[in-house]
Motif scaffolding. Structure first.
Motif, PDB file in Angstrom:
ATOM      1  N   TRP A 117       0.838  -1.209   0.000  1.00 50.80           N
ATOM      2  CA  TRP A 117       0.000   0.000   0.000  1.00 50.80           C
ATOM      3  C   TRP A 117       0.868   1.252   0.000  1.00 50.80           C
ATOM      4  O   TRP A 117       0.619   2.193  -0.768  1.00 50.80           O
ATOM      5  N   LEU A 118       1.918   1.264   0.823  1.00 49.71           N
ATOM      6  CA  LEU A 118       2.796   2.424   0.884  1.00 49.71           C
ATOM      7  C   LEU A 118       3.519   2.656  -0.439  1.00 49.71           C
ATOM      8  O   LEU A 118       3.711   3.799  -0.861  1.00 49.71           O
ATOM      9  N   MET A 119       3.910   1.572  -1.112  1.00 54.15           N
ATOM     10  CA  MET A 119       4.656   1.710  -2.358  1.00 54.15           C
ATOM     11  C   MET A 119       3.815   2.287  -3.490  1.00 54.15           C
ATOM     12  O   MET A 119       4.352   2.748  -4.494  1.00 54.15           O
ATOM     13  N   GLN A 120       2.496   2.268  -3.327  1.00 54.01           N
ATOM     14  CA  GLN A 120       1.614   2.868  -4.321  1.00 54.01           C
ATOM     15  C   GLN A 120       1.496   4.383  -4.136  1.00 54.01           C
ATOM     16  O   GLN A 120       0.980   5.086  -5.003  1.00 54.01           O
ATOM     17  N   LEU A 121       1.976   4.883  -3.000  1.00 55.08           N
ATOM     18  CA  LEU A 121       1.896   6.315  -2.704  1.00 55.08           C
ATOM     19  C   LEU A 121       3.156   7.029  -3.173  1.00 55.08           C
ATOM     20  O   LEU A 121       4.208   6.419  -3.362  1.00 55.08           O
TER      21      LEU A 121
ATOM     22  N   TRP B  43       6.128  11.848  -0.628  1.00 52.48           N
ATOM     23  CA  TRP B  43       5.643  12.751   0.408  1.00 52.48           C
ATOM     24  C   TRP B  43       4.419  12.184   1.116  1.00 52.48           C
ATOM     25  O   TRP B  43       4.205  12.436   2.317  1.00 52.48           O
ATOM     26  N   GLN B  44       3.604  11.398   0.383  1.00 48.30           N
ATOM     27  CA  GLN B  44       2.457  10.746   1.018  1.00 48.30           C
ATOM     28  C   GLN B  44       2.910   9.640   1.963  1.00 48.30           C
ATOM     29  O   GLN B  44       2.329   9.437   3.030  1.00 48.30           O
ATOM     30  N   GLN B  45       3.961   8.916   1.559  1.00 45.87           N
ATOM     31  CA  GLN B  45       4.537   7.904   2.445  1.00 45.87           C
ATOM     32  C   GLN B  45       5.063   8.556   3.720  1.00 45.87           C
ATOM     33  O   GLN B  45       4.852   8.050   4.828  1.00 45.87           O
ATOM     34  N   ALA B  46       5.753   9.687   3.548  1.00 44.88           N
ATOM     35  CA  ALA B  46       6.292  10.409   4.700  1.00 44.88           C
ATOM     36  C   ALA B  46       5.179  10.897   5.611  1.00 44.88           C
ATOM     37  O   ALA B  46       5.290  10.828   6.844  1.00 44.88           O
ATOM     38  N   LEU B  47       4.084  11.375   5.006  1.00 42.05           N
ATOM     39  CA  LEU B  47       2.944  11.839   5.789  1.00 42.05           C
ATOM     40  C   LEU B  47       2.345  10.696   6.595  1.00 42.05           C
ATOM     41  O   LEU B  47       2.051  10.849   7.788  1.00 42.05           O
ATOM     42  N   ALA B  48       2.180   9.534   5.948  1.00 43.73           N
ATOM     43  CA  ALA B  48       1.623   8.376   6.648  1.00 43.73           C
ATOM     44  C   ALA B  48       2.531   7.957   7.803  1.00 43.73           C
ATOM     45  O   ALA B  48       2.056   7.669   8.916  1.00 43.73           O
ATOM     46  N   GLY B  49       3.852   7.928   7.545  1.00 39.49           N
ATOM     47  CA  GLY B  49       4.787   7.520   8.589  1.00 39.49           C
ATOM     48  C   GLY B  49       4.811   8.477   9.763  1.00 39.49           C
ATOM     49  O   GLY B  49       4.815   8.049  10.925  1.00 39.49           O
ATOM     50  N   THR B  50       4.790   9.770   9.482  1.00 39.97           N
ATOM     51  CA  THR B  50       4.854  10.745  10.564  1.00 39.97           C
ATOM     52  C   THR B  50       3.508  10.922  11.275  1.00 39.97           C
ATOM     53  O   THR B  50       3.478  11.331  12.429  1.00 39.97           O
ATOM     54  N   LEU B  51       2.417  10.622  10.596  1.00 41.10           N
ATOM     55  CA  LEU B  51       1.125  10.612  11.307  1.00 41.10           C
ATOM     56  C   LEU B  51       1.109   9.492  12.338  1.00 41.10           C
ATOM     57  O   LEU B  51       0.515   9.637  13.417  1.00 41.10           O
TER      58      LEU B  51
ATOM     59  N   ALA C 159      13.881   6.469  -0.536  1.00 38.58           N
ATOM     60  CA  ALA C 159      13.413   5.211  -1.123  1.00 38.58           C
ATOM     61  C   ALA C 159      13.034   5.382  -2.593  1.00 38.58           C
ATOM     62  O   ALA C 159      13.132   4.439  -3.378  1.00 38.58           O
ATOM     63  N   ALA C 160      12.614   6.586  -2.968  1.00 32.86           N
ATOM     64  CA  ALA C 160      12.164   6.825  -4.351  1.00 32.86           C
ATOM     65  C   ALA C 160      13.286   6.645  -5.367  1.00 32.86           C
ATOM     66  O   ALA C 160      13.036   6.248  -6.506  1.00 32.86           O
ATOM     67  N   SER C 161      14.519   6.930  -4.965  1.00 26.00           N
ATOM     68  CA  SER C 161      15.645   6.815  -5.896  1.00 26.00           C
ATOM     69  C   SER C 161      16.532   5.616  -5.585  1.00 26.00           C
ATOM     70  O   SER C 161      17.650   5.522  -6.104  1.00 26.00           O
TER      71      SER C 161
ATOM     72  N   ARG D 283      11.602  -1.453  -2.581  1.00 20.32           N
ATOM     73  CA  ARG D 283      10.891  -2.186  -1.534  1.00 20.32           C
ATOM     74  C   ARG D 283      11.720  -2.263  -0.259  1.00 20.32           C
ATOM     75  O   ARG D 283      11.220  -2.017   0.847  1.00 20.32           O
ATOM     76  N   ALA D 284      13.004  -2.597  -0.399  1.00 23.67           N
ATOM     77  CA  ALA D 284      13.884  -2.670   0.766  1.00 23.67           C
ATOM     78  C   ALA D 284      14.041  -1.296   1.409  1.00 23.67           C
ATOM     79  O   ALA D 284      14.089  -1.174   2.641  1.00 23.67           O
ATOM     80  N   ALA D 285      14.112  -0.259   0.567  1.00 20.73           N
ATOM     81  CA  ALA D 285      14.282   1.097   1.089  1.00 20.73           C
ATOM     82  C   ALA D 285      13.032   1.547   1.850  1.00 20.73           C
ATOM     83  O   ALA D 285      13.131   2.222   2.878  1.00 20.73           O
ATOM     84  N   VAL D 286      11.853   1.184   1.334  1.00 26.60           N
ATOM     85  CA  VAL D 286      10.608   1.519   2.035  1.00 26.60           C
ATOM     86  C   VAL D 286      10.540   0.774   3.364  1.00 26.60           C
ATOM     87  O   VAL D 286      10.119   1.334   4.390  1.00 26.60           O
ATOM     88  N   LEU D 287      10.970  -0.480   3.374  1.00 26.95           N
ATOM     89  CA  LEU D 287      11.006  -1.242   4.629  1.00 26.95           C
ATOM     90  C   LEU D 287      11.938  -0.571   5.635  1.00 26.95           C
ATOM     91  O   LEU D 287      11.629  -0.497   6.830  1.00 26.95           O
ATOM     92  N   ALA D 288      13.076  -0.093   5.148  1.00 26.66           N
ATOM     93  CA  ALA D 288      14.011   0.599   6.028  1.00 26.66           C
ATOM     94  C   ALA D 288      13.382   1.881   6.580  1.00 26.66           C
ATOM     95  O   ALA D 288      13.548   2.207   7.761  1.00 26.66           O
TER      96      ALA D 288
END
Length: 272
Positions: free
Chosen positions: A4-8, A11-19, A145-147, A152-157
């Motif tokens: 789900w996060l990888m579809q965002l 900045w949306q991933q960052a928003l979800a994480g910081t929320l 993670a975008a670059s 996937r591994a970067a998003v997990l990190a």
């Protein structure tokens, strides 16, 4: 969750994480409804735990990737990371000396420009200032993670960073709201002020993600900057506050640091 996060967008991933990290702050602040006082040994352990998480995150989640990205860019890794790390500390130092706030120590020392704000507001400003690098760390991690060659591994990190910061935000929220209750505020006001200290994290997170995705060349600097800012908070604020007790009881903070460090290291190595 990961899919789900990888579809965002970053900045949306960052928003979800910081929320999530903000929600953990609010959850910790809600403990004021159950406790009016907090044992000094427990508080020192909480502060130590937060310090350990931030120290481990600074290396495994920020400095190590910064070195790798600087090498990929063909830069001098030690120079890039040193500049970013130093600037992060200087940024927090400048904020400490200019923005009015009050420390949670027994003497309630004030810093920044003179202000007529209430003492409780100054206390909240103190924690709010120190939440900026935490939100920035999460945002920069998702932006990186975008670059990445392995998104996937970067998003997990990045998720591990958000989880680690969120876990340490829980006791941090309590460490804000309960002392405010001791200052004479009602439980509702203490909770509102306590959770408000974490609102800055989503803002800093989104800014961090947008910055590194729009200017990829600054990514190693941004990662090191967040690390420097977090280490500044640990050394300038958290550890000294945790050590303001009898020498026979300082081991509570030490074990808190070690526990937080181990937890963040395990999260980062296992997920990253």
């Amino acid at each position: 969750m990961v899919e789900w996060l990888m579809q965002l967008s970053p900045w949306q991933q960052a928003l979800a994480g910081t929320l999530f990290t903000y929600a953990m702050t609010a959850l910790g602040a809600a403990l004021v409804y159950f406790f009016k006082d907090i044992n000094k040994n427990v508080l020192n352990t909480m502060l130590g735990f937060a310090s350990g998480v931030m120290i481990a995150a600074s290396f495994w989640s920020l400095l190590d990737p910064a070195i790798a990205r600087a090498e990929e860019n063909g830069d001098i890794p030690w120079l890039v990371v040193s500049i970013g790390f130093g600037l992060g500390g200087l940024f927090l130092y400048a904020a400490d000396k200019t923005l009015p706030h009050m420390h949670f120590g027994p003497n309630h020392e004030t810093e920044g420009f003179p202000s007529h704000l209430k003492r409780t507001i100054l206390l909240v400003f103190s924690i709010t200032l120190h939440n900026i690098p935490e939100g920035l760390a999460v945002g920069v991690a998702f932006g990186a993670a975008a670059s990445s060659e392995d998104p996937r591994a970067a998003v997990l990190a990045a998720i591990s960073v958000a989880i680690g910061i969120g876990i340490q935000n829980f006791p941090e929220g309590a460490a804000v709201s309960i002392p405010l209750r001791q200052e004479g505020l009602s439980r509702n006001k203490a909770f509102v002020y306590g959770q408000a200290s974490g609102i800055v994290e989503p803002i800093a997170g989104v800014i961090g993600a947008l910055l590194v995705t729009s200017m990829t060349a600054v990514l190693p600097y941004a990662l090191a900057f967040a690390a420097g800012a977090m280490i500044y908070v640990v050394v300038e604020e958290l550890i000294p506050e945790a050590q303001q007790t009898a020498s026979s009881r300082r081991h509570f903070a030490v074990f808190g640091v070690m526990t937080g460090f181990i937890l963040m290291m395990v999260l980062d190595v296992a997920l990253g």
